[in-house]
Design a protein around this motif. Structure first.
Motif, PDB file in Angstrom:
ATOM      1  N   THR A 230      -3.086 -14.792  -7.179  1.00  0.00           N
ATOM      2  CA  THR A 230      -3.772 -14.161  -6.046  1.00  0.00           C
ATOM      3  C   THR A 230      -3.463 -14.705  -4.823  1.00  0.00           C
ATOM      4  OG1 THR A 230      -5.970 -14.984  -6.784  1.00  0.00           O
ATOM      5  CG2 THR A 230      -5.118 -12.807  -7.783  1.00  0.00           C
TER       6      THR A 230
ATOM      7  N   TYR B  10       1.134  -5.848  -7.956  1.00  0.00           N
ATOM      8  CA  TYR B  10       0.944  -5.826  -6.508  1.00  0.00           C
ATOM      9  C   TYR B  10       1.743  -4.637  -5.956  1.00  0.00           C
ATOM     10  CZ  TYR B  10       0.802 -10.804  -7.873  1.00  0.00           C
ATOM     11  OH  TYR B  10       0.181 -12.030  -8.604  1.00  0.00           O
TER      12      TYR B  10
ATOM     13  N   CYS C 139      -0.836  -6.308  -1.431  1.00  0.00           N
ATOM     14  CA  CYS C 139      -1.912  -6.642  -1.877  1.00  0.00           C
ATOM     15  C   CYS C 139      -1.868  -6.714  -3.389  1.00  0.00           C
ATOM     16  CB  CYS C 139      -2.859  -5.446  -1.783  1.00  0.00           C
ATOM     17  SG  CYS C 139      -3.266  -4.951  -0.141  1.00  0.00           S
TER      18      CYS C 139
ATOM     19  N   THR D  31       1.600  -4.739   4.683  1.00  0.00           N
ATOM     20  CA  THR D  31       0.781  -5.627   3.815  1.00  0.00           C
ATOM     21  C   THR D  31       1.212  -5.518   2.484  1.00  0.00           C
ATOM     22  OG1 THR D  31      -1.253  -5.398   5.612  1.00  0.00           O
ATOM     23  CG2 THR D  31      -1.696  -6.480   3.358  1.00  0.00           C
TER      24      THR D  31
ATOM     25  N   CYS E 287      -6.133  -1.302  -0.302  1.00  0.00           N
ATOM     26  CA  CYS E 287      -5.183  -1.942   0.263  1.00  0.00           C
ATOM     27  C   CYS E 287      -5.010  -1.076   1.881  1.00  0.00           C
ATOM     28  CB  CYS E 287      -3.831  -2.012  -0.204  1.00  0.00           C
ATOM     29  SG  CYS E 287      -2.689  -3.168   0.445  1.00  0.00           S
TER      30      CYS E 287
ATOM     31  N   VAL F 258      -9.677  -5.854  -4.623  1.00  0.00           N
ATOM     32  CA  VAL F 258      -8.226  -6.031  -4.279  1.00  0.00           C
ATOM     33  C   VAL F 258      -8.044  -7.117  -3.107  1.00  0.00           C
ATOM     34  CG1 VAL F 258      -6.598  -4.712  -2.717  1.00  0.00           C
ATOM     35  CG2 VAL F 258      -7.845  -3.520  -4.332  1.00  0.00           C
ATOM     36  N   THR F 259      -6.737  -7.920  -3.186  1.00  0.00           N
ATOM     37  CA  THR F 259      -6.631  -9.044  -2.385  1.00  0.00           C
ATOM     38  C   THR F 259      -5.524  -9.078  -1.694  1.00  0.00           C
ATOM     39  OG1 THR F 259      -7.617 -10.669  -4.061  1.00  0.00           O
ATOM     40  CG2 THR F 259      -6.305 -11.707  -2.304  1.00  0.00           C
ATOM     41  N   GLN F 260      -5.532  -9.264  -0.346  1.00  0.00           N
ATOM     42  CA  GLN F 260      -4.553  -9.232   0.450  1.00  0.00           C
ATOM     43  C   GLN F 260      -3.583 -10.489   0.492  1.00  0.00           C
ATOM     44  OE1 GLN F 260      -4.953  -7.703   4.421  1.00  0.00           O
ATOM     45  NE2 GLN F 260      -6.814  -6.441   3.827  1.00  0.00           N
TER      46      GLN F 260
END
Length: 800
Positions: A277, A205, A213, A211, A185, A228-230
């Motif tokens: 997500t 999270y 993530c 940001t 992240c 890992v997703t922003q």
């Protein structure tokens, strides 16, 4: 220096909130005395259930009397029936003579508003060596598989740690870092929140500056794994917290500056998604990953004593009403004394609790009225019928059905007293244990249940009229499911079966709740009541099923146990936001359509005057004031920017402008000011700011700030604020600042709002400054050259 405010202000709603219905409702809440000023009791008995009087109230901050400050609070209801809160490491006992800090302090309460100190997660003697002396921040607590999971930030190591315990107060076993290094992240690796989806998938999270993530956790909740997703980015976005409600996942977060004393622009916002997500969008449809400021304000400063409200968690009372748990900064005492031999200079951030309403699918504190600072209706923390079994024995409970003699009580370190059922020789049929008293027809009922045998089932039952009529929500281990069964006249009206996730922890406590409103039933299963259900159901009920009756536990087969069983009248949801009054009549003598050939302030007579002007390049173009940005500042001692000003009307007013502005470079900004002098002003601008760790990306923000003296400096010294950020920007924007003179407290109050179409407005927060001189209406276009602002008009309106 700023004068000390009263704890209870005479005006509980902000000036901008109107509506007779809201006022009548609010006045009804203030009819009972506040608990907030009472002395703290000794430790609550595990054998008692809080019984606040009808109409009981509380007053923020709820942590007063227990600790001096309690930042970044997280709250959970323990399996002993009490609530526990966890806060960031801080000098929480200064008023008791302590100079040092408590590491992740813990509070305990029987009613969610009267708290006492209950210890800390770590001490200097047992703090894990891998922390390397870092302070510990932003705890997050969950209950899963029989353990309390306490996630916490370790900023000195730029990671998140985990400690587990069988009870809410320890002993804690540290599990090390949860995140790999690097984490994946592009942000500060702090401010974590755990969430488990209905399929049993656990997520974490985290993130800060700028940001948030998300990634999956492994099965034992100790490490992140996989992609890992922003999910959100913005100026100082942090403090994520996720809940599921209906068909949506809601990401709560805070933005702007969290802890800059009286100049903290922190506020809570939310976006929602159909997936944990993302993508998450705000209430205006803006993706939380978009490079602009966001709408969706849940709680912001409203002009009362609370500054910078933020970093929230959510808790649900026994009536099903959600409450926002968060911190705020008291205007009368915004800073702590220097601590740790003068090395720490921290902002005071006590814990606040306020009702969280869900209106048109969006969360908002007190229907939009913002943080409370006067007597407010307290959470419901006692049942109409039910109990915790902590007194021992089954006095006040009655058995029905098969195996009526099989009920007994037992004790455990976490749950304390609880009920269990051992079937008799026949072992057939369902057994019920019903509480004395009468459950209402529209209710929320809940129980903590576990099933230790493969053939068993434990349930929450709502009975009515006679033993042949009842509703049961079963944790059915043999079927691996949540099963609701509705029976009328001894006949089943049908079961509804919802599979529970693989790996569901049957042999530890899980919370089952049922809500009945009118002819509809909803049920959910979670480990910790934190709006992260692993099973959800909704079904209609026959008319005969909606009756007052009894609440209790149910057992079938072997190995069933129950605790914290009860029912309360279901909360009444607030369905309308507090009205925000529109501006009053136009004041032509304080307005300008910019339809003349002369630049304002350059020919006599003119109501406009320039400070350091006229600005270079300014002109009248196509019925607009065209004003190029310049490399000039209006910031502390660097006051080189031009300001165009005119007198404001007497009394309260709203000033509005329509601005066409398409900046591309960091620091370019243009918009409205209310200006006393170079060191005292309010400013609402479309500005461009860099995105931290954004590979050169920039953010377009609705920036609402002020400059003035910091009240805790001696002598008072001018400072710039950590600004609030309003709604999304656009190349054409409408901006408003609504001014109110708070004569009772000697303050200027200014609330900002923005619009992208001139019709639908995104409300913002409120800044205040002590009154010293008059404010004038003005415009600015400055900070970095290369862009041009076009102001179509300045319109000033009387108060509504």
């Amino acid at each position: 220096m700023r004068r000390t405010r009263r704890t209870t202000r005479p005006r509980l709603l902000p000036r901008w909130a109107a509506g007779a219905a809201a006022l009548v409702w609010l006045l009804s809440l203030a009819s009972a005395p506040s608990h907030g000023a009472q002395a703290r009791p000794s430790a609550p008995s595990h054998g008692t259930q809080a019984r606040p009087a009808v109409g009981a109230t509380y007053t923020n901050p709820v942590s007063a009397g227990a600790v001096d400050t309690f930042p970044d609070p997280a709250v959970i209801r323990g399996k002993d029936g009490l609530w526990y809160a966890y806060g960031t490491q801080n000098p929480v006992m200064q008023s008791k003579g302590e100079d040092g800090e408590r590491m992740l302090p813990i509070l305990r309460s029987a009613d969610m508003v009267t708290w006492e100190y209950a210890g800390e997660v770590f001490t200097p003697a047992d703090k894990p060596a891998w922390h390397d002396g870092s302070r510990l921040w932003a705890p997050e607590v969950r209950y899963a598989s029989g353990l309390y999971h306490l996630y916490y930030s370790v900023p000195g190591r730029n990671t998140v740690g985990l400690a587990t315990s069988p009870t809410p107060t320890g002993p804690w076993t540290d599990k090390g870092a949860v995140l790999p290094s690097p984490s994946g992240c592009p942000a500060g690796n702090i401010d974590q929140a755990q969430f488990t989806d209905t399929d049993g998938t656990p997520y974490l999270y985290w993130g800060s500056y700028d940001t948030i993530c998300v990634a999956k956790l492994n099965a034992d909740l100790t490490r992140t794994e996989g992609e890992v997703t922003q999910v959100a980015r913005g100026r100082r976005v942090e403090g994520g917290f996720v809940v599921r409600r209906g068909d949506f996942y809601y990401l709560f977060y805070s933005d702007a500056g969290c802890c800059d004393g009286a100049y903290s622009g922190y506020q809570v916002k939310a976006g929602r998604s159909t997936s944990p997500t993302g993508p998450f969008t705000d209430d205006e449809g803006t993706d939380l990953m978009a490079l602009t400021s966001k709408a969706g304000v849940v709680a912001g400063a409203n002009g009362n004593r609370w500054i910078g409200p933020g970093h929230n968690a959510i808790q649900t009372d026994l009536a099903g009403q959600d409450w926002l748990v968060y911190h705020g900064i008291p205007a009368e005492s915004p800073d702590l004394a220097p601590a740790s031999n003068g090395t720490l200079r921290l902002t005071r951030r006590p814990m606040l609790v306020d009702r969280l309403d869900w209106i048109d699918g969006w969360p908002v504190v007190r229907a939009g009225a913002g943080p409370s600072d006067g007597p407010t209706a307290a959470p419901v923390t006692s049942w109409a019928a039910g109990g915790t079994f902590n007194e021992g024995g089954l006095k006040g409970w009655r058995a029905e059905g098969a195996g009526t003699s099989g009920w007994s009580t037992a004790s455990a370190p976490d749950a304390h007293g609880h009920a269990r059922h051992t079937p008799g020789p026949s072992g057939a049929g369902a057994a019920y244990l019903l509480a004395g008293g009468r459950a209402p027809a529209d209710l929320r009922a809940e129980a903590d249940l576990k099933v230790t045998a493969a053939d068993g089932a434990a349930g929450l039952t709502v009975a009515y009229r006679d033993p042949g009529n009842r509703i049961v929500a079963w944790l059915d281990r043999a079927r691996g499911a949540l099963v609701t069964d509705v029976r009328v006249g001894g006949r089943s009206r049908g079961e509804q079966v919802t599979p529970l996730p693989a790996g569901f922890s049957w042999e530890t406590w899980n919370n089952v709740s049922v809500e009945i409103r009118g002819g509809r039933l909803s049920a959910e299963v979670s480990g910790d009541r934190l709006r992260d259900p692993v099973a959800l159901q909704s079904r209609g009920l026959p008319a005969a099923a909606v009756r007052k009756g009894a609440v209790g536990a149910a057992a079938r087969g072997t190995g069933a146990a129950a605790d914290n069983v009860g029912a309360a009248a279901l909360y009444r949801p607030v369905t309308k936001r507090v009205a925000v009054a529109a501006p009053g009549r136009l004041l032509p003598e304080h307005s300008d359509e910019f339809d003349t050939a002369a630049v304002p302030g350059t020919s006599a007579p003119s109501p406009w005057q320039w400070v350091r002007g006229p600005a270079a390049g300014v002109s009248m173009t196509g019925g607009a004031l065209s004003w190029p940005t310049r490399d000039a500042e209006l910031y502390l001692g660097d006051n080189t920017a031009s300001v165009l000003l005119r007198d404001a009307p007497g009394g309260d007013f709203t000033v509005e402008t329509k601005l066409r502005f398409a900046p591309e470079r960091t620091a370019q900004q243009a918009g409205l000011v209310l200006y006393e002098n170079d060191d005292r002003w309010f400013k609402l601008v479309h500005s461009v700011l860099p995105l931290t760790n954004g590979d050169g990306a920039v953010l377009h923000v609705s920036e609402f700030g002020k400059e003035g003296e910091r009240p805790t400096t001696n002598p008072p010294t001018a400072v710039a604020n950590a600004p609030m950020f309003g709604g999304p920007t656009a190349d054409t924007m409408w901006m408003r600042m609504a001014y109110h003179l708070d004569a009772a407290h000697g303050e200027h109050e200014v609330r900002a709002s923005t619009s992208r179409d001139g019709v639908h407005w995104s409300p913002g927060g409120t800044w205040t400054l002590p009154v010293r001189g008059a404010l004038r209406i003005g415009l600015v276009s400055h900070n970095r050259s290369g862009a041009t602002a076009e102001f179509d008009y300045v319109r000033t309106y009387a108060a509504p």
